[in-house]
Design a protein around this motif. Sequence first.
Motif, PDB file in Angstrom:
ATOM      1  N   VAL A  58     -43.942 -25.072  44.195  1.00  0.00           N
ATOM      2  CA  VAL A  58     -45.238 -24.635  44.718  1.00  0.00           C
ATOM      3  C   VAL A  58     -46.382 -25.135  43.850  1.00  0.00           C
ATOM      4  CG1 VAL A  58     -46.712 -22.604  45.069  1.00  0.00           C
ATOM      5  CG2 VAL A  58     -44.366 -22.617  45.951  1.00  0.00           C
ATOM      6  N   ILE A  59     -46.221 -25.001  42.528  1.00  0.00           N
ATOM      7  CA  ILE A  59     -47.261 -25.474  41.608  1.00  0.00           C
ATOM      8  C   ILE A  59     -47.479 -26.971  41.770  1.00  0.00           C
ATOM      9  CG2 ILE A  59     -47.836 -25.820  39.171  1.00  0.00           C
ATOM     10  CD1 ILE A  59     -46.374 -23.168  38.597  1.00  0.00           C
ATOM     11  N   LYS A  60     -46.381 -27.700  41.901  1.00  0.00           N
ATOM     12  CA  LYS A  60     -46.488 -29.159  42.080  1.00  0.00           C
ATOM     13  C   LYS A  60     -47.202 -29.499  43.384  1.00  0.00           C
ATOM     14  CE  LYS A  60     -43.619 -33.347  42.269  1.00  0.00           C
ATOM     15  NZ  LYS A  60     -42.241 -33.882  42.210  1.00  0.00           N
ATOM     16  N   ARG A  61     -46.835 -28.812  44.459  1.00  0.00           N
ATOM     17  CA  ARG A  61     -47.450 -29.098  45.753  1.00  0.00           C
ATOM     18  C   ARG A  61     -48.933 -28.734  45.766  1.00  0.00           C
ATOM     19  NH1 ARG A  61     -42.527 -26.620  49.486  1.00  0.00           N
ATOM     20  NH2 ARG A  61     -41.066 -28.373  49.202  1.00  0.00           N
ATOM     21  N   PHE A  62     -49.278 -27.599  45.154  1.00  0.00           N
ATOM     22  CA  PHE A  62     -50.687 -27.212  45.085  1.00  0.00           C
ATOM     23  C   PHE A  62     -51.490 -28.230  44.283  1.00  0.00           C
ATOM     24  CE2 PHE A  62     -49.646 -22.891  46.554  1.00  0.00           C
ATOM     25  CZ  PHE A  62     -50.767 -22.638  47.349  1.00  0.00           C
ATOM     26  N   GLY A  63     -50.892 -28.703  43.191  1.00  0.00           N
ATOM     27  CA  GLY A  63     -51.574 -29.709  42.366  1.00  0.00           C
ATOM     28  C   GLY A  63     -51.815 -30.999  43.123  1.00  0.00           C
ATOM     29  N   ILE A  64     -50.776 -31.465  43.810  1.00  0.00           N
ATOM     30  CA  ILE A  64     -50.911 -32.693  44.605  1.00  0.00           C
ATOM     31  C   ILE A  64     -51.936 -32.495  45.718  1.00  0.00           C
ATOM     32  CG2 ILE A  64     -49.720 -34.255  46.194  1.00  0.00           C
ATOM     33  CD1 ILE A  64     -47.162 -33.759  44.533  1.00  0.00           C
ATOM     34  N   GLY A  65     -51.863 -31.341  46.369  1.00  0.00           N
ATOM     35  CA  GLY A  65     -52.816 -31.050  47.443  1.00  0.00           C
ATOM     36  C   GLY A  65     -54.254 -31.025  46.965  1.00  0.00           C
ATOM     37  N   ALA A  66     -54.477 -30.415  45.789  1.00  0.00           N
ATOM     38  CA  ALA A  66     -55.831 -30.349  45.231  1.00  0.00           C
ATOM     39  C   ALA A  66     -56.374 -31.736  44.919  1.00  0.00           C
ATOM     40  CB  ALA A  66     -55.830 -29.489  43.972  1.00  0.00           C
ATOM     41  N   VAL A  67     -55.505 -32.605  44.385  1.00  0.00           N
ATOM     42  CA  VAL A  67     -55.931 -33.975  44.071  1.00  0.00           C
ATOM     43  C   VAL A  67     -56.276 -34.735  45.346  1.00  0.00           C
ATOM     44  CG1 VAL A  67     -55.166 -36.191  43.156  1.00  0.00           C
ATOM     45  CG2 VAL A  67     -54.646 -34.087  41.911  1.00  0.00           C
ATOM     46  N   ILE A  68     -55.442 -34.584  46.365  1.00  0.00           N
ATOM     47  CA  ILE A  68     -55.692 -35.282  47.632  1.00  0.00           C
ATOM     48  C   ILE A  68     -57.010 -34.823  48.254  1.00  0.00           C
ATOM     49  CG2 ILE A  68     -54.882 -35.549  50.011  1.00  0.00           C
ATOM     50  CD1 ILE A  68     -52.017 -35.444  48.911  1.00  0.00           C
ATOM     51  N   ILE A  69     -57.236 -33.507  48.239  1.00  0.00           N
ATOM     52  CA  ILE A  69     -58.478 -32.968  48.810  1.00  0.00           C
ATOM     53  C   ILE A  69     -59.691 -33.490  48.047  1.00  0.00           C
ATOM     54  CG2 ILE A  69     -59.837 -30.856  49.129  1.00  0.00           C
ATOM     55  CD1 ILE A  69     -57.188 -29.427  49.761  1.00  0.00           C
ATOM     56  N   ALA A  70     -59.599 -33.496  46.713  1.00  0.00           N
ATOM     57  CA  ALA A  70     -60.710 -33.989  45.890  1.00  0.00           C
ATOM     58  C   ALA A  70     -61.017 -35.453  46.201  1.00  0.00           C
ATOM     59  CB  ALA A  70     -60.376 -33.818  44.408  1.00  0.00           C
ATOM     60  N   ILE A  71     -59.972 -36.267  46.367  1.00  0.00           N
ATOM     61  CA  ILE A  71     -60.166 -37.693  46.681  1.00  0.00           C
ATOM     62  C   ILE A  71     -60.811 -37.855  48.059  1.00  0.00           C
ATOM     63  CG2 ILE A  71     -58.978 -39.864  47.176  1.00  0.00           C
ATOM     64  CD1 ILE A  71     -56.898 -39.051  45.056  1.00  0.00           C
ATOM     65  N   LEU A  72     -60.308 -37.095  49.041  1.00  0.00           N
ATOM     66  CA  LEU A  72     -60.863 -37.177  50.385  1.00  0.00           C
ATOM     67  C   LEU A  72     -62.333 -36.771  50.419  1.00  0.00           C
ATOM     68  CD1 LEU A  72     -57.913 -35.737  52.529  1.00  0.00           C
ATOM     69  CD2 LEU A  72     -58.712 -38.110  52.446  1.00  0.00           C
ATOM     70  N   LEU A  73     -62.680 -35.700  49.689  1.00  0.00           N
ATOM     71  CA  LEU A  73     -64.083 -35.258  49.641  1.00  0.00           C
ATOM     72  C   LEU A  73     -64.957 -36.308  48.970  1.00  0.00           C
ATOM     73  CD1 LEU A  73     -63.685 -31.470  48.703  1.00  0.00           C
ATOM     74  CD2 LEU A  73     -64.277 -32.430  50.934  1.00  0.00           C
ATOM     75  N   ALA A  74     -64.429 -36.909  47.906  1.00  0.00           N
ATOM     76  CA  ALA A  74     -65.193 -37.927  47.180  1.00  0.00           C
ATOM     77  C   ALA A  74     -65.467 -39.156  48.054  1.00  0.00           C
ATOM     78  CB  ALA A  74     -64.441 -38.347  45.922  1.00  0.00           C
ATOM     79  N   ILE A  75     -64.576 -39.433  48.993  1.00  0.00           N
ATOM     80  CA  ILE A  75     -64.746 -40.592  49.877  1.00  0.00           C
ATOM     81  C   ILE A  75     -65.569 -40.246  51.116  1.00  0.00           C
ATOM     82  CG2 ILE A  75     -63.529 -42.234  51.370  1.00  0.00           C
ATOM     83  CD1 ILE A  75     -61.180 -42.088  49.404  1.00  0.00           C
ATOM     84  N   THR A  76     -65.257 -39.109  51.754  1.00  0.00           N
ATOM     85  CA  THR A  76     -65.842 -38.807  53.065  1.00  0.00           C
ATOM     86  C   THR A  76     -67.255 -38.246  53.015  1.00  0.00           C
ATOM     87  OG1 THR A  76     -64.768 -36.615  53.014  1.00  0.00           O
ATOM     88  CG2 THR A  76     -63.578 -38.414  54.116  1.00  0.00           C
ATOM     89  N   ILE A  77     -67.604 -37.495  51.954  1.00  0.00           N
ATOM     90  CA  ILE A  77     -68.953 -36.922  51.895  1.00  0.00           C
ATOM     91  C   ILE A  77     -70.025 -37.986  51.661  1.00  0.00           C
ATOM     92  CG2 ILE A  77     -70.474 -35.348  50.619  1.00  0.00           C
ATOM     93  CD1 ILE A  77     -68.104 -33.482  50.274  1.00  0.00           C
ATOM     94  N   PRO A  78     -69.881 -38.870  50.639  1.00  0.00           N
ATOM     95  CA  PRO A  78     -70.918 -39.897  50.437  1.00  0.00           C
ATOM     96  C   PRO A  78     -71.053 -40.869  51.605  1.00  0.00           C
ATOM     97  CG  PRO A  78     -69.542 -39.673  48.477  1.00  0.00           C
ATOM     98  CD  PRO A  78     -68.869 -38.923  49.572  1.00  0.00           C
ATOM     99  N   THR A  79     -69.966 -41.105  52.341  1.00  0.00           N
ATOM    100  CA  THR A  79     -70.002 -42.061  53.451  1.00  0.00           C
ATOM    101  C   THR A  79     -70.365 -41.398  54.783  1.00  0.00           C
ATOM    102  OG1 THR A  79     -67.612 -41.741  53.778  1.00  0.00           O
ATOM    103  CG2 THR A  79     -68.311 -43.585  52.382  1.00  0.00           C
ATOM    104  N   ASN A  80     -70.674 -40.088  54.725  1.00  0.00           N
ATOM    105  CA  ASN A  80     -71.064 -39.324  55.922  1.00  0.00           C
ATOM    106  C   ASN A  80     -69.966 -39.241  56.979  1.00  0.00           C
ATOM    107  OD1 ASN A  80     -73.660 -38.503  55.144  1.00  0.00           O
ATOM    108  ND2 ASN A  80     -74.528 -40.495  55.720  1.00  0.00           N
ATOM    109  N   ILE A  81     -68.728 -39.462  56.561  1.00  0.00           N
ATOM    110  CA  ILE A  81     -67.610 -39.232  57.482  1.00  0.00           C
ATOM    111  C   ILE A  81     -67.415 -37.730  57.665  1.00  0.00           C
ATOM    112  CG2 ILE A  81     -65.113 -39.502  57.806  1.00  0.00           C
ATOM    113  CD1 ILE A  81     -65.314 -42.129  56.261  1.00  0.00           C
ATOM    114  N   LEU A  82     -67.507 -37.000  56.555  1.00  0.00           N
ATOM    115  CA  LEU A  82     -67.420 -35.543  56.614  1.00  0.00           C
ATOM    116  C   LEU A  82     -68.830 -34.971  56.606  1.00  0.00           C
ATOM    117  CD1 LEU A  82     -65.644 -33.009  56.620  1.00  0.00           C
ATOM    118  CD2 LEU A  82     -65.750 -33.026  54.119  1.00  0.00           C
ATOM    119  N   THR A  83     -69.264 -34.502  57.744  1.00  0.00           N
ATOM    120  CA  THR A  83     -70.561 -33.855  57.888  1.00  0.00           C
ATOM    121  C   THR A  83     -70.330 -32.415  58.338  1.00  0.00           C
ATOM    122  OG1 THR A  83     -70.761 -34.493  60.209  1.00  0.00           O
ATOM    123  CG2 THR A  83     -71.601 -36.054  58.545  1.00  0.00           C
TER     124      THR A  83
END
Length: 497
Positions: free
Chosen positions: A230-255
């Motif tokens: 569970v700890i491993k999956r939460f860690g991986i999930g948090a990293v993936i979410i952080a990467i997605l936010l870093a990409i999608t917010i500046p490019t206006n994909i995530l509005t």
Amino acid sequence: MENFDRQKIVQSVPQRGFFGQPKGLFTLFFTEFWERFSYYGMRAILLFYMYTEVVDGGLGISTETATSIMAIYGALVYMTGVIGGWISDRLLGGQQTVFYGGILIMMGHIVLALPIGVTGLFLSMLFIILGTGLLKPNVSNVVGDMYSPKDNRRDSGFSIFYMGINMGALIAPLIVGTVGQEYNYHLGFSLAAIGMFLGLVVFVVTRKKYLGLAGTYVANPLGDAEKKKVIKRFGIGAVIIAILLAITIPTNILTITTFTYLISFLGIAIPTAYFIVMYRSPKTDADERSRILAYIPLFIASMVFWAIQEQGSIILALYAKERTELSFLGFDIYASWFQSLNPLFIIILAPVFASLWMKLGDRQPSTPKKFSLGIILGGISFMILIFPAVINGTETLVSPLWLVLSFFLVVLGELCLSPVGLSATTKLAPAAFSAQTMSLWFMSNAAGQAVNAQIVKLYDPSTEIFYFGIIGGIAVLLGFILFAFSKKIQVFMRGVL
């Protein structure tokens, strides 16, 4: 959980002392009283704060965007109950999860009380969403722990508990709403933070003496190997979410718009996945699988009802400020005060309904029939708002009595459905998923509000008749369908009333 363990928990709680109910109901009654004070006080002014111009102390967000944010906020608050249920069932138990949830909620209101603009708004939402997800389903589940499965006081106890929730919700708009609209929005939000602090004090001081073992067990604890996964999956999930936010917010994909569509999808997908997981689990026996099938139409009915009821703080809040005459019998009225109507009527009528179910005993309507009546009344509460528009048009202000009548009707429906739904959930839940099933119950609210995030965009005075008529009519139709199938659903409930 074994029957022996359940009985041991019931015996650990003083069974008489709070309106003929277990003493622990006092602790949970006032914990929820102050938590709801903080939440509904904040919600009473949040919409106005978002779309009020910056020069007038607001954030200057467009009305359409603000209403969608309100719906998504409400959806996420209840959606995270799934996380809270999982943490309770597998890690901490109900009592500890409630405590940490209260801490996060208080932090969220403190942030909102600070004048730091849109950043503060979304940061506070994050804290309150996570905190409510931890607290809300588990405090209700602890209430269920205090009663044996065959205790006839259960429905009555949940109705009293529900009245406590609404006492906090009653005074919050009158106090927080007045301060926020008359003086300063941030000062109003600070009062919400104080309310949550008082709730935590009540919980910490009285839980050991009054709650006993209720909410202290972990129903389905993680093994050591599972914890690592569970700890491993939460860690991986948090990293993936952080990467997605870093990409999608500046490019206006995530509005904000795309985010509302995402949450609307998740509001339906998550409960669907949960039903599948619980039904297929090897820890669920045959009777429990049958009860899960019976629970599905109740969940859908609840979702439809909350889609209407929760618009009381969104569309009806707009209706109060923009379409309603804000004076009555010579007295000026704040638009936020209408948010007190729902809890006011519940406080008046909840004891009547609790007494009615107790008096009827085995002769009371079945749970599915109560649900069907609830959504029919919810639909009518919207349909009656057609009349002022038909009679006087949409260009003139309407009497506040129309809103009063609408809130009154939806409360009648709520008292047929909500406390009964809480009680039914504790009885229909598979033993290995007790807290998570309570989280699923609150997901019906999240699903309704996730749908609302798209529906509320359609409201406008020019579409008012169609808006209230179509939504209300669909609810009434579904209510009659549920009533027609109520006996069949009762069979699948396997003896649960």
